[in-house]
Design a protein around this motif. Structure first.
Motif, PDB file in Angstrom:
ATOM      1  N   PRO A  14       0.782  -0.874   0.283  1.00 25.56           N
ATOM      2  CA  PRO A  14       0.097   0.000  -0.406  1.00 25.56           C
ATOM      3  C   PRO A  14       0.748   0.998   0.000  1.00 25.56           C
ATOM      4  O   PRO A  14       0.423   1.920  -0.408  1.00 25.56           O
ATOM      5  CB  PRO A  14      -0.965  -0.039   0.807  1.00 25.56           C
ATOM      6  N   ASP A  15       1.871   1.733   0.607  1.00 24.61           N
ATOM      7  CA  ASP A  15       3.137   2.605   0.900  1.00 24.61           C
ATOM      8  C   ASP A  15       4.338   2.150  -0.367  1.00 24.61           C
ATOM      9  O   ASP A  15       5.308   2.518   0.229  1.00 24.61           O
ATOM     10  CB  ASP A  15       3.638   2.443   1.659  1.00 24.61           C
ATOM     11  N   HIS A  16       3.821   1.531  -1.485  1.00 21.39           N
ATOM     12  CA  HIS A  16       4.860   0.996  -2.280  1.00 21.39           C
ATOM     13  C   HIS A  16       5.352   2.467  -2.688  1.00 21.39           C
ATOM     14  O   HIS A  16       4.755   3.697  -2.671  1.00 21.39           O
ATOM     15  CB  HIS A  16       3.934   1.035  -3.757  1.00 21.39           C
ATOM     16  N   PRO A  17       6.565   2.679  -2.776  1.00 19.70           N
ATOM     17  CA  PRO A  17       7.284   4.390  -3.056  1.00 19.70           C
ATOM     18  C   PRO A  17       7.231   5.103  -5.032  1.00 19.70           C
ATOM     19  O   PRO A  17       6.949   4.391  -5.329  1.00 19.70           O
ATOM     20  CB  PRO A  17       8.656   3.119  -3.000  1.00 19.70           C
ATOM     21  N   ARG A  18       6.160   5.876  -4.686  1.00 23.86           N
ATOM     22  CA  ARG A  18       6.671   6.964  -5.778  1.00 23.86           C
ATOM     23  C   ARG A  18       8.052   7.075  -6.095  1.00 23.86           C
ATOM     24  O   ARG A  18       9.015   7.982  -5.820  1.00 23.86           O
ATOM     25  CB  ARG A  18       5.566   7.844  -5.188  1.00 23.86           C
ATOM     26  N   THR A  19       8.439   7.254  -7.505  1.00 24.13           N
ATOM     27  CA  THR A  19      10.039   6.466  -7.941  1.00 24.13           C
ATOM     28  C   THR A  19       9.440   8.033  -9.487  1.00 24.13           C
ATOM     29  O   THR A  19      10.368   8.282  -9.602  1.00 24.13           O
ATOM     30  CB  THR A  19      10.491   5.638  -8.356  1.00 24.13           C
ATOM     31  N   PHE A  20       8.330   7.751  -9.722  1.00 25.47           N
ATOM     32  CA  PHE A  20       7.741   8.401 -11.201  1.00 25.47           C
ATOM     33  C   PHE A  20       9.198  10.001 -10.825  1.00 25.47           C
ATOM     34  O   PHE A  20       8.869  11.024 -10.071  1.00 25.47           O
ATOM     35  CB  PHE A  20       6.875   8.956 -11.698  1.00 25.47           C
ATOM     36  N   GLY A  21       9.636  10.124 -11.703  1.00 29.44           N
ATOM     37  CA  GLY A  21      10.882  11.705 -12.237  1.00 29.44           C
ATOM     38  C   GLY A  21      12.567  11.410 -11.774  1.00 29.44           C
ATOM     39  O   GLY A  21      13.057  12.519 -11.553  1.00 29.44           O
ATOM     40  N   MET A  22      12.199  10.518 -11.022  1.00 34.21           N
ATOM     41  CA  MET A  22      13.322  10.186 -10.266  1.00 34.21           C
ATOM     42  C   MET A  22      14.541   9.582 -11.004  1.00 34.21           C
ATOM     43  O   MET A  22      15.842  10.018 -10.669  1.00 34.21           O
ATOM     44  CB  MET A  22      12.919   9.469  -8.944  1.00 34.21           C
ATOM     45  N   GLY A  23      14.171   8.867 -12.931  1.00 35.72           N
ATOM     46  CA  GLY A  23      15.615   8.977 -13.383  1.00 35.72           C
ATOM     47  C   GLY A  23      15.102   6.807 -13.159  1.00 35.72           C
ATOM     48  O   GLY A  23      15.027   6.715 -11.775  1.00 35.72           O
ATOM     49  N   MET A  24      15.645   6.304 -13.937  1.00 36.65           N
ATOM     50  CA  MET A  24      15.298   5.304 -13.628  1.00 36.65           C
ATOM     51  C   MET A  24      16.472   4.117 -12.439  1.00 36.65           C
ATOM     52  O   MET A  24      16.164   3.538 -11.588  1.00 36.65           O
ATOM     53  CB  MET A  24      16.260   4.198 -14.859  1.00 36.65           C
ATOM     54  N   GLU A  25      17.971   4.803 -12.646  1.00 36.45           N
ATOM     55  CA  GLU A  25      18.561   3.947 -11.368  1.00 36.45           C
ATOM     56  C   GLU A  25      18.837   4.482  -9.927  1.00 36.45           C
ATOM     57  O   GLU A  25      18.267   3.520  -8.924  1.00 36.45           O
ATOM     58  CB  GLU A  25      20.313   4.267 -11.169  1.00 36.45           C
ATOM     59  N   PRO A  26      18.596   6.116  -9.637  1.00 34.56           N
ATOM     60  CA  PRO A  26      17.425   6.391  -8.230  1.00 34.56           C
ATOM     61  C   PRO A  26      15.919   5.577  -8.220  1.00 34.56           C
ATOM     62  O   PRO A  26      15.949   5.152  -6.867  1.00 34.56           O
ATOM     63  CB  PRO A  26      17.639   7.774  -8.257  1.00 34.56           C
ATOM     64  N   GLY A  27      15.797   6.041  -8.796  1.00 35.74           N
ATOM     65  CA  GLY A  27      14.021   4.836  -8.868  1.00 35.74           C
ATOM     66  C   GLY A  27      13.672   3.228  -8.508  1.00 35.74           C
ATOM     67  O   GLY A  27      13.434   3.018  -6.801  1.00 35.74           O
ATOM     68  N   VAL A  28      14.893   2.513  -9.122  1.00 35.37           N
ATOM     69  CA  VAL A  28      14.691   1.069  -8.844  1.00 35.37           C
ATOM     70  C   VAL A  28      16.254   1.062  -7.504  1.00 35.37           C
ATOM     71  O   VAL A  28      15.713  -0.125  -6.465  1.00 35.37           O
ATOM     72  CB  VAL A  28      16.222   0.833 -10.203  1.00 35.37           C
ATOM     73  N   ALA A  29      16.852   1.704  -7.635  1.00 34.22           N
ATOM     74  CA  ALA A  29      17.841   1.854  -5.791  1.00 34.22           C
ATOM     75  C   ALA A  29      16.322   1.901  -5.123  1.00 34.22           C
ATOM     76  O   ALA A  29      16.819   1.203  -3.758  1.00 34.22           O
ATOM     77  CB  ALA A  29      18.694   3.047  -6.052  1.00 34.22           C
TER      78      ALA A  29
END
Length: 214
Positions: free
Chosen positions: A43-58
């Protein structure tokens, strides 16, 4: 109707501004997690949109306690497939690009995405000759909210950042553009509800509403 002074050039963000990628980002994350035996998003899945691939996957791998290099490798495969087949343009995006191109407005694309995704998006937009410069994640040492990507675009075009207009949909993007010295238009369906977009000089809900230049 709002109007804007004609800038020397316009710099567009990509994901969420010109192409609709939030849904395929979530799907790529979902399929990546399934490959590691995780069958649903928290439910609290992290929001990574707009971060770039590597920071988002990290952030994703940290949240779900996965090995980062393995997660990145798997995510790249799902993202590349979805990016190549599922991208669609945002409402008004193609019409605006064609209008500005035909008016002789110089344009750059400034994205935190990898170059393959950027090229997939350009194919989906299908507006030949729109962009003189494309600045992607591999061309800078720091991504948004650093001003470096927008400064790189200004350098590429040979235009002062103070004479450019940026079009963004995220808080980090607005921060990046303003830090580079550009004016900024924020575009988002909930633009007036999103406090992180409040610093943009102009806020619109869709590119369909983009102002005319004077």
């Amino acid at each position: 109707m709002i109007s804007l002074p004609r800038p020397a050039a316009v710099a567009f963000d990509l994901d969420g501004t010109l192409v609709d990628t939030e849904a395929i980002l979530i799907e790529a994350q979902r399929q990546t997690l399934m490959d590691f035996g995780i069958t649903g998003l928290e439910p609290d899945h992290p929001r990574t949109f707009g971060m770039g691939m590597e920071p988002g996957v990290a952030r994703l791998s940290e949240f779900y306690r996965l090995d980062y290099p393995q997660t990145l490798e798997v995510f790249r495969l799902h993202w590349a497939r979805l990016s190549a087949t599922e991208l669609t343009s945002m409402p008004g995006a193609r019409a605006l690009l064609m209008r500005l191109r035909d008016e002789g407005v110089r344009m750059a694309l400034v994205t935190s995405a990898d170059p393959v995704h950027a090229q997939n998006a350009l194919k989906a937009l299908s507006v030949p000759g729109a962009f003189e410069c494309v600045v992607d994640a591999e061309m800078v040492s720091r991504l948004k909210p650093s001003p470096e990507p927008y400064l790189k675009a200004a350098e590429c075009l040979g235009v002062s950042p103070q004479n450019m207009l940026a079009i963004e949909d995220s808080g980090s993007g607005v921060e990046s553009a303003l830090a580079a010295g550009m004016r900024c238009v924020a575009v988002h369906a909930e633009v007036h509800e999103r406090t992180e977009l409040a610093q943009a000089q102009v806020r619109i809900r869709s590119l369909i509403d983009f102002p005319q230049f004077t």
